[in-house]
Design a protein around this motif. Structure first.
Motif, PDB file in Angstrom:
ATOM      1  N   MET A  57      -9.785 -68.984 -26.692  1.00  0.00           N
ATOM      2  CA  MET A  57     -10.614 -68.321 -27.693  1.00  0.00           C
ATOM      3  C   MET A  57     -11.475 -69.337 -28.433  1.00  0.00           C
ATOM      4  O   MET A  57     -11.088 -70.474 -28.611  1.00  0.00           O
ATOM      5  N   VAL A  58     -12.641 -68.892 -28.885  1.00  0.00           N
ATOM      6  CA  VAL A  58     -13.483 -69.736 -29.725  1.00  0.00           C
ATOM      7  C   VAL A  58     -12.847 -69.807 -31.102  1.00  0.00           C
ATOM      8  O   VAL A  58     -12.574 -68.775 -31.714  1.00  0.00           O
ATOM      9  N   PRO A  59     -12.546 -71.012 -31.630  1.00  0.00           N
ATOM     10  CA  PRO A  59     -11.865 -71.083 -32.916  1.00  0.00           C
ATOM     11  C   PRO A  59     -12.758 -70.640 -34.049  1.00  0.00           C
ATOM     12  O   PRO A  59     -13.969 -70.810 -34.003  1.00  0.00           O
ATOM     13  N   SER A  60     -12.146 -70.087 -35.073  1.00  0.00           N
ATOM     14  CA  SER A  60     -12.857 -69.732 -36.301  1.00  0.00           C
ATOM     15  C   SER A  60     -12.606 -70.815 -37.314  1.00  0.00           C
ATOM     16  O   SER A  60     -11.489 -70.984 -37.775  1.00  0.00           O
ATOM     17  N   VAL A  61     -13.619 -71.622 -37.639  1.00  0.00           N
ATOM     18  CA  VAL A  61     -13.439 -72.720 -38.575  1.00  0.00           C
ATOM     19  C   VAL A  61     -13.218 -72.138 -39.953  1.00  0.00           C
ATOM     20  O   VAL A  61     -14.051 -71.413 -40.466  1.00  0.00           O
ATOM     21  N   PRO A  62     -12.059 -72.397 -40.577  1.00  0.00           N
ATOM     22  CA  PRO A  62     -11.700 -71.694 -41.799  1.00  0.00           C
ATOM     23  C   PRO A  62     -12.389 -72.250 -43.021  1.00  0.00           C
ATOM     24  O   PRO A  62     -12.767 -73.407 -43.082  1.00  0.00           O
ATOM     25  N   SER A  63     -12.532 -71.389 -44.013  1.00  0.00           N
ATOM     26  CA  SER A  63     -12.982 -71.798 -45.326  1.00  0.00           C
ATOM     27  C   SER A  63     -11.773 -72.178 -46.155  1.00  0.00           C
ATOM     28  O   SER A  63     -10.657 -71.758 -45.862  1.00  0.00           O
ATOM     29  N   PRO A  64     -11.974 -72.997 -47.215  1.00  0.00           N
ATOM     30  CA  PRO A  64     -10.865 -73.249 -48.125  1.00  0.00           C
ATOM     31  C   PRO A  64     -10.338 -71.940 -48.700  1.00  0.00           C
ATOM     32  O   PRO A  64     -11.078 -70.989 -48.926  1.00  0.00           O
ATOM     33  N   ALA A  65      -9.053 -71.917 -48.952  1.00  0.00           N
ATOM     34  CA  ALA A  65      -8.379 -70.783 -49.596  1.00  0.00           C
ATOM     35  C   ALA A  65      -8.510 -69.492 -48.810  1.00  0.00           C
ATOM     36  O   ALA A  65      -8.383 -68.407 -49.346  1.00  0.00           O
ATOM     37  N   GLY A  66      -8.748 -69.591 -47.493  1.00  0.00           N
ATOM     38  CA  GLY A  66      -8.637 -68.431 -46.634  1.00  0.00           C
ATOM     39  C   GLY A  66      -9.779 -67.444 -46.700  1.00  0.00           C
ATOM     40  O   GLY A  66      -9.633 -66.305 -46.289  1.00  0.00           O
ATOM     41  N   ARG A  67     -10.939 -67.842 -47.204  1.00  0.00           N
ATOM     42  CA  ARG A  67     -12.067 -66.921 -47.201  1.00  0.00           C
ATOM     43  C   ARG A  67     -12.643 -66.767 -45.799  1.00  0.00           C
ATOM     44  O   ARG A  67     -12.478 -67.639 -44.954  1.00  0.00           O
ATOM     45  N   ASN A  99     -12.294 -84.802 -52.733  1.00  0.00           N
ATOM     46  CA  ASN A  99     -13.341 -83.802 -52.484  1.00  0.00           C
ATOM     47  C   ASN A  99     -13.264 -83.281 -51.054  1.00  0.00           C
ATOM     48  O   ASN A  99     -12.960 -84.009 -50.120  1.00  0.00           O
ATOM     49  N   TRP A 100     -13.570 -81.985 -50.891  1.00  0.00           N
ATOM     50  CA  TRP A 100     -13.617 -81.333 -49.582  1.00  0.00           C
ATOM     51  C   TRP A 100     -15.085 -81.183 -49.182  1.00  0.00           C
ATOM     52  O   TRP A 100     -15.821 -80.526 -49.892  1.00  0.00           O
ATOM     53  N   ASN A 101     -15.611 -81.798 -48.083  1.00  0.00           N
ATOM     54  CA  ASN A 101     -14.882 -82.469 -47.041  1.00  0.00           C
ATOM     55  C   ASN A 101     -15.785 -83.451 -46.316  1.00  0.00           C
ATOM     56  O   ASN A 101     -17.013 -83.335 -46.327  1.00  0.00           O
ATOM     57  N   PHE A 102     -15.148 -84.423 -45.634  1.00  0.00           N
ATOM     58  CA  PHE A 102     -15.812 -85.527 -44.956  1.00  0.00           C
ATOM     59  C   PHE A 102     -16.095 -85.134 -43.513  1.00  0.00           C
ATOM     60  O   PHE A 102     -15.445 -85.576 -42.578  1.00  0.00           O
ATOM     61  N   SER A 103     -17.076 -84.242 -43.332  1.00  0.00           N
ATOM     62  CA  SER A 103     -17.446 -83.790 -41.991  1.00  0.00           C
ATOM     63  C   SER A 103     -18.911 -83.378 -41.986  1.00  0.00           C
ATOM     64  O   SER A 103     -19.601 -83.438 -43.008  1.00  0.00           O
ATOM     65  N   ASP A 104     -19.374 -82.918 -40.815  1.00  0.00           N
ATOM     66  CA  ASP A 104     -20.741 -82.393 -40.704  1.00  0.00           C
ATOM     67  C   ASP A 104     -20.718 -80.902 -40.378  1.00  0.00           C
ATOM     68  O   ASP A 104     -21.611 -80.378 -39.715  1.00  0.00           O
ATOM     69  N   ASP A 105     -19.695 -80.207 -40.878  1.00  0.00           N
ATOM     70  CA  ASP A 105     -19.613 -78.753 -40.778  1.00  0.00           C
ATOM     71  C   ASP A 105     -20.888 -78.113 -41.345  1.00  0.00           C
ATOM     72  O   ASP A 105     -21.582 -78.704 -42.175  1.00  0.00           O
ATOM     73  N   PHE A 125     -21.861 -84.435 -44.721  1.00  0.00           N
ATOM     74  CA  PHE A 125     -22.873 -84.921 -43.791  1.00  0.00           C
ATOM     75  C   PHE A 125     -23.736 -83.789 -43.232  1.00  0.00           C
ATOM     76  O   PHE A 125     -23.269 -82.655 -43.063  1.00  0.00           O
ATOM     77  N   ARG A 126     -24.961 -84.108 -42.953  1.00  0.00           N
ATOM     78  CA  ARG A 126     -25.852 -83.149 -42.294  1.00  0.00           C
ATOM     79  C   ARG A 126     -25.311 -82.854 -40.902  1.00  0.00           C
ATOM     80  O   ARG A 126     -24.709 -83.712 -40.256  1.00  0.00           O
ATOM     81  N   GLU A 127     -25.532 -81.630 -40.444  1.00  0.00           N
ATOM     82  CA  GLU A 127     -25.049 -81.229 -39.121  1.00  0.00           C
ATOM     83  C   GLU A 127     -25.561 -82.186 -38.043  1.00  0.00           C
ATOM     84  O   GLU A 127     -26.731 -82.582 -38.058  1.00  0.00           O
ATOM     85  N   GLY A 128     -24.689 -82.554 -37.133  1.00  0.00           N
ATOM     86  CA  GLY A 128     -25.037 -83.444 -36.035  1.00  0.00           C
ATOM     87  C   GLY A 128     -24.744 -84.905 -36.304  1.00  0.00           C
ATOM     88  O   GLY A 128     -24.780 -85.714 -35.365  1.00  0.00           O
ATOM     89  N   THR A 129     -24.431 -85.260 -37.547  1.00  0.00           N
ATOM     90  CA  THR A 129     -24.180 -86.668 -37.872  1.00  0.00           C
ATOM     91  C   THR A 129     -22.988 -87.216 -37.100  1.00  0.00           C
ATOM     92  O   THR A 129     -23.057 -88.307 -36.523  1.00  0.00           O
TER      93      THR A 129
END
Length: 348
Positions: A1-11, A304-310, A317-321
């Motif tokens: 299955m394609v994963p669903s990237v979760p939001s903080p606190a389950g939104r 702080n949330w979060n150290f990614s390019d989500d 980070f900007r997407e693709g970094t």
């Protein structure tokens, strides 16, 4: 299955298909250690040695209060490729962070799918974080189900092994339940009192961070308050209670809760954002500044949330970094929230 990237606190969250590069990078990182810290690299500016809880504060070995400031990874099952030797160098030296929260989801394609692999992955990242002079928070990222006792067996297994491997590392803290929700404080306290001894068997002196009711809001998101913890604290030493907030959603009532609680309980803000509680949307920097002012006044450590390019605005980070291997330093690759939090970490 394609994963669903979760939001903080389950939104609710948008469904995202990881790139092939992201998948391959995550697999490679699970198999190989990160590059070692470069020779002569400067450690993070606040390397205070072994930490312990003194009263309501986090203190160094000499009893001096310490405030840690840093970043949380996103879920390692999606964004392990954002955690590299070069990105950690940037976090330690350019951002001047002194703590990294290593966020290992248990469900949603995380730990339960490959316990040995994710234990190896977390262990390797912790080694590389601490090699750069920073503290590492091992985050057992419970979210759904919200009842932590549903994962008690997983928690026992994971923390027995990771604390065995990291025993003697003074730069490690253990966060045993990310955001309990839908259950009472007594259930959360009971879970903590079963997991903490597992860690203490290997690492008797480490600081343990205990998630609080209602998505680590100290109960306020489900109509409670910090008073339930004051009245019935976890029966263990050297622990702190976690608080999470998102400035564009959690206003004065939440700030007042943190204010009151920090006068009576040792509190560590292990997750926050300048956006809404989904980790997305517009930034409320003014409200976030009010939180940071209070945390500076009380010496409350924060991540702080979060150290990614989500794709969300809360990812620094900007997407693709991450897929392109950086750049990691300066403000060029950063979204507005990233520019803001980097500035506040550096200002410390």
């Amino acid at each position: 299955m394609v994963p669903s990237v979760p939001s903080p606190a389950g939104r609710p969250a948008r469904r995202v298909r990881p790139s092939l590069l992201a998948v391959l990078s995550a697999l490679l990182l699970a198999l190989l250690p990160l590059a070692p810290a470069p020779a002569g690299a400067s450690p993070a500016p606040v390397a205070a040695g072994p930490l312990h809880v003194c009263g309501t504060r986090l203190c160094d070995a000499g009893g001096r209060p310490v405030q840690l400031r840093g970043m949380s990874t996103h879920g390692l099952q999606w964004y392990a490729h954002c955690v590299t030797g070069a990105s950690l160098d940037a976090l330690a030296q350019d951002w001047r962070a002194d703590v990294v929260r290593v966020s290992m989801y248990v469900q949603e394609g995380g730990y339960e799918t490959d316990p040995a692999g994710y234990t190896d992955l977390v262990d390797g990242i912790v080694d590389q974080v601490t090699a750069r002079g920073m503290y590492a928070i091992v985050d057992f990222h419970l979210l759904t189900p919200g009842d932590p006792t549903a994962n008690l067996g997983n928690a026992r297994t994971f923390f027995a092994e990771i604390s065995r491997r990291q025993a003697g590392n003074p730069n490690v803290l253990y966060e045993i339940a990310n955001e309990p929700n839908g259950v009472g404080w007594s259930t959360i306290r009971g879970y903590a009192e079963q997991v903490i001894p597992v860690i203490r068997a290997n690492d008797p002196d480490s600081v343990v961070l205990v998630g609080t009711r209602a998505w680590s809001s100290l109960g306020v998101s489900e109509g409670g308050s910090e008073q339930e913890i004051v009245n019935d604290p976890v029966r263990a030493d050297n622990i702190m209670y976690t608080f999470h907030f998102y400035a564009a959603t959690h206003g004065q009532n939440y700030l007042d809760t943190l204010d009151r609680a920090s006068r009576r309980l040792p509190v560590f803000v292990t997750e926050f954002g300048t956006q809404t509680s989904s980790g997305d949307g517009g930034n409320d920097f003014a409200m976030a500044d009010r939180y940071l002012a209070l945390m500076a006044e009380r010496g409350i450590s924060w991540v702080n949330w979060n150290f990614s390019d989500d794709f969300r605005s809360g990812a620094v980070f900007r997407e693709g970094t991450c897929g392109s291997g950086g750049p990691w330093t300066g403000t060029g690759p950063l979204k507005p929230a990233g520019v803001w939090v980097r500035e506040h970490i550096r200002a410390g």
